[in-house]
Design a protein around this motif. Structure first.
Motif, PDB file in Angstrom:
ATOM      1  N   LYS A 257       0.852  -1.186   0.000  1.00 38.34           N
ATOM      2  CA  LYS A 257       0.000   0.000   0.000  1.00 38.34           C
ATOM      3  C   LYS A 257       0.890   1.239   0.000  1.00 38.34           C
ATOM      4  N   ASN A 258       0.586   2.181  -0.913  1.00 37.60           N
ATOM      5  CA  ASN A 258       1.355   3.418  -0.956  1.00 37.60           C
ATOM      6  C   ASN A 258       1.092   4.234   0.293  1.00 37.60           C
ATOM      7  N   GLU A 259       2.117   4.983   0.701  1.00 36.86           N
ATOM      8  CA  GLU A 259       1.966   5.812   1.894  1.00 36.86           C
ATOM      9  C   GLU A 259       1.114   7.031   1.628  1.00 36.86           C
ATOM     10  N   VAL A 260       1.007   7.429   0.372  1.00 35.84           N
ATOM     11  CA  VAL A 260       0.163   8.564  -0.005  1.00 35.84           C
ATOM     12  C   VAL A 260      -0.788   8.086  -1.101  1.00 35.84           C
ATOM     13  N   GLU A 261      -2.046   8.093  -0.794  1.00 29.72           N
ATOM     14  CA  GLU A 261      -3.054   7.605  -1.730  1.00 29.72           C
ATOM     15  C   GLU A 261      -3.944   8.754  -2.159  1.00 29.72           C
ATOM     16  N   GLN A 262      -4.137   8.868  -3.458  1.00 31.22           N
ATOM     17  CA  GLN A 262      -5.028   9.898  -3.971  1.00 31.22           C
ATOM     18  C   GLN A 262      -6.235   9.251  -4.641  1.00 31.22           C
ATOM     19  N   SER A 263      -7.360   9.941  -4.543  1.00 32.19           N
ATOM     20  CA  SER A 263      -8.551   9.481  -5.246  1.00 32.19           C
ATOM     21  C   SER A 263      -9.383  10.676  -5.693  1.00 32.19           C
ATOM     22  N   PRO A 264     -10.030  10.561  -6.842  1.00 30.61           N
ATOM     23  CA  PRO A 264      -9.895   9.452  -7.789  1.00 30.61           C
ATOM     24  C   PRO A 264      -8.599   9.565  -8.597  1.00 30.61           C
ATOM     25  N   GLN A 265      -8.289   8.549  -9.359  1.00 28.70           N
ATOM     26  CA  GLN A 265      -7.118   8.619 -10.239  1.00 28.70           C
ATOM     27  C   GLN A 265      -7.400   9.514 -11.435  1.00 28.70           C
ATOM     28  N   ASN A 266      -8.612   9.405 -11.937  1.00 30.74           N
ATOM     29  CA  ASN A 266      -9.042  10.218 -13.068  1.00 30.74           C
ATOM     30  C   ASN A 266     -10.411  10.804 -12.760  1.00 30.74           C
ATOM     31  N   LEU A 267     -10.613  12.014 -13.223  1.00 34.02           N
ATOM     32  CA  LEU A 267     -11.867  12.704 -12.951  1.00 34.02           C
ATOM     33  C   LEU A 267     -12.222  13.565 -14.142  1.00 34.02           C
ATOM     34  N   THR A 268     -13.430  13.383 -14.640  1.00 32.06           N
ATOM     35  CA  THR A 268     -13.924  14.221 -15.731  1.00 32.06           C
ATOM     36  C   THR A 268     -15.145  14.987 -15.233  1.00 32.06           C
ATOM     37  N   ALA A 269     -15.160  16.275 -15.470  1.00 36.15           N
ATOM     38  CA  ALA A 269     -16.243  17.112 -14.990  1.00 36.15           C
ATOM     39  C   ALA A 269     -16.693  18.061 -16.088  1.00 36.15           C
ATOM     40  N   GLN A 270     -17.881  18.567 -15.947  1.00 32.27           N
ATOM     41  CA  GLN A 270     -18.377  19.613 -16.833  1.00 32.27           C
ATOM     42  C   GLN A 270     -18.025  20.972 -16.251  1.00 32.27           C
ATOM     43  N   GLU A 271     -17.793  21.894 -17.132  1.00 34.41           N
ATOM     44  CA  GLU A 271     -17.475  23.251 -16.691  1.00 34.41           C
ATOM     45  C   GLU A 271     -18.518  23.739 -15.700  1.00 34.41           C
ATOM     46  N   GLY A 272     -18.059  24.329 -14.625  1.00 33.13           N
ATOM     47  CA  GLY A 272     -18.944  24.872 -13.611  1.00 33.13           C
ATOM     48  C   GLY A 272     -19.160  23.953 -12.420  1.00 33.13           C
ATOM     49  N   GLU A 273     -18.801  22.691 -12.553  1.00 30.26           N
ATOM     50  CA  GLU A 273     -19.019  21.744 -11.468  1.00 30.26           C
ATOM     51  C   GLU A 273     -18.034  21.982 -10.327  1.00 30.26           C
ATOM     52  N   PHE A 274     -18.461  21.559  -9.139  1.00 32.37           N
ATOM     53  CA  PHE A 274     -17.612  21.589  -7.951  1.00 32.37           C
ATOM     54  C   PHE A 274     -16.825  20.279  -7.907  1.00 32.37           C
ATOM     55  N   ILE A 275     -15.530  20.396  -7.700  1.00 33.34           N
ATOM     56  CA  ILE A 275     -14.649  19.224  -7.783  1.00 33.34           C
ATOM     57  C   ILE A 275     -13.950  19.010  -6.454  1.00 33.34           C
ATOM     58  N   THR A 276     -13.826  17.753  -6.082  1.00 34.18           N
ATOM     59  CA  THR A 276     -13.075  17.388  -4.880  1.00 34.18           C
ATOM     60  C   THR A 276     -12.088  16.284  -5.214  1.00 34.18           C
ATOM     61  N   ILE A 277     -10.854  16.496  -4.819  1.00 34.42           N
ATOM     62  CA  ILE A 277      -9.798  15.484  -4.947  1.00 34.42           C
ATOM     63  C   ILE A 277      -9.303  15.177  -3.543  1.00 34.42           C
ATOM     64  N   ASN A 278      -9.115  13.901  -3.263  1.00 37.01           N
ATOM     65  CA  ASN A 278      -8.774  13.479  -1.911  1.00 37.01           C
ATOM     66  C   ASN A 278      -7.370  12.905  -1.825  1.00 37.01           C
ATOM     67  N   CYS A 279      -6.777  13.072  -0.654  1.00 38.52           N
ATOM     68  CA  CYS A 279      -5.437  12.552  -0.386  1.00 38.52           C
ATOM     69  C   CYS A 279      -5.424  11.984   1.019  1.00 38.52           C
ATOM     70  N   SER A 280      -5.039  10.737   1.138  1.00 40.06           N
ATOM     71  CA  SER A 280      -4.877  10.103   2.442  1.00 40.06           C
ATOM     72  C   SER A 280      -3.442   9.627   2.585  1.00 40.06           C
ATOM     73  N   TYR A 281      -2.918   9.734   3.780  1.00 41.85           N
ATOM     74  CA  TYR A 281      -1.528   9.346   3.999  1.00 41.85           C
ATOM     75  C   TYR A 281      -1.439   8.530   5.275  1.00 41.85           C
ATOM     76  N   SER A 282      -0.378   7.753   5.359  1.00 45.49           N
ATOM     77  CA  SER A 282      -0.271   6.837   6.498  1.00 45.49           C
ATOM     78  C   SER A 282       0.923   7.141   7.395  1.00 45.49           C
ATOM     79  N   VAL A 283       1.665   8.188   7.075  1.00 47.74           N
ATOM     80  CA  VAL A 283       2.847   8.528   7.869  1.00 47.74           C
ATOM     81  C   VAL A 283       2.600   9.840   8.602  1.00 47.74           C
ATOM     82  N   GLY A 284       3.382  10.052   9.651  1.00 47.86           N
ATOM     83  CA  GLY A 284       3.319  11.339  10.323  1.00 47.86           C
ATOM     84  C   GLY A 284       3.921  12.403   9.442  1.00 47.86           C
ATOM     85  N   ILE A 285       3.309  13.567   9.423  1.00 49.33           N
ATOM     86  CA  ILE A 285       3.810  14.600   8.517  1.00 49.33           C
ATOM     87  C   ILE A 285       3.953  15.940   9.244  1.00 49.33           C
ATOM     88  N   SER A 286       4.791  16.776   8.673  1.00 51.78           N
ATOM     89  CA  SER A 286       4.884  18.146   9.169  1.00 51.78           C
ATOM     90  C   SER A 286       4.164  19.109   8.240  1.00 51.78           C
TER      91      SER A 286
END
Lengths: 113, 108
Positions: B1-30
């Protein structure tokens, strides 16, 4: 400011040849980073400098890779001898403090035949 | 499992839409960075976060340190937002780890 400057922008070379990539950071920035980006591995940090001193080179893949920063305005990344698996885009970035925003150069696309 | 996971990998949206991209990590960070890589390859640093929320124009980045999760939101998306968005976390002194990126395409 012109931003981070890298040269060359594209480099095609044959396996076994020496390759030198160059970077000019933004004036006043104390930190300089070298990254490599490939389709398979994404972005990877190779090495970074603080005040011209290499701080951590644990990301350098092997002894064929070396990096120097002789002064605050210039750094080189050298690969000798080059191999096809070194083909990637190499980015240089700089920032002015330990935690600040990094500014990336345009990258050097290296192809080793 | 990667220490930094992003979702989704690909995202297609129509102009004007609200977009959310997520990032989860498993290590302590500064700190956590959001980067934008344009189709031409150039990389721009969008945000650096260590807590809370930051906003710049139509972009909003949030981080929840307890849940080890960050989100990048784009309001009123535009075709020029089409790019790869990369999450990067900074752990120790020099411990930058990158997500694989989210490729966003905004159609007119």
């Amino acid at each position: 400011d012109a931003g981070v400057i890298q040269s060359p922008r594209h480099e095609v070379t044959e396996m076994g040849q020496e390759v030198t990539l160059r970077c000019k950071p933004i004036s006043g920035h104390d930190y300089l980073f070298w990254y490599r980006q490939t389709m398979m591995r994404g972005l990877e940090l190779l090495i970074y400098f603080n005040n011209n001193v290499p701080i951590d080179d644990s990301g350098m893949p092997e002894d064929r890779f070396s990096a120097k920063m002789p002064n605050a305005s210039f750094s080189t990344l050298k690969i000798q001898p080059s191999e096809p698996r070194d083909s990637a885009v190499y980015f240089c970035a700089s920032r002015w403090d330990r935690e600040g925003t990094q500014y990336f150069g345009p990258g050097t696309r290296l192809t080793v035949l | 499992k990667n220490e930094v996971e992003q979702s989704p990998q690909n995202l297609t949206a129509q102009e004007g839409e609200f977009i959310t991209i997520n990032c989860s990590y498993s290590v302590g960070i500064s700190a956590l960075h959001w980067l934008q890589q344009h189709p031409g390859g150039g990389i721009v640093s969008l945000f650096m976060l260590s807590s809370g929320k930051k906003k710049h124009g139509r972009l909003i980045a949030t981080i929840n340190i307890q849940e080890k999760h960050s989100s990048l939101h784009i309001t009123a998306s535009h075709p020029r937002d089409s790019a790869v968005y990369i999450c990067a976390v900074k752990g120790g002194v020099n411990d930058m780890r990158f997500g694989a990126g989210t490729r966003l395409t905004v159609k007119p």
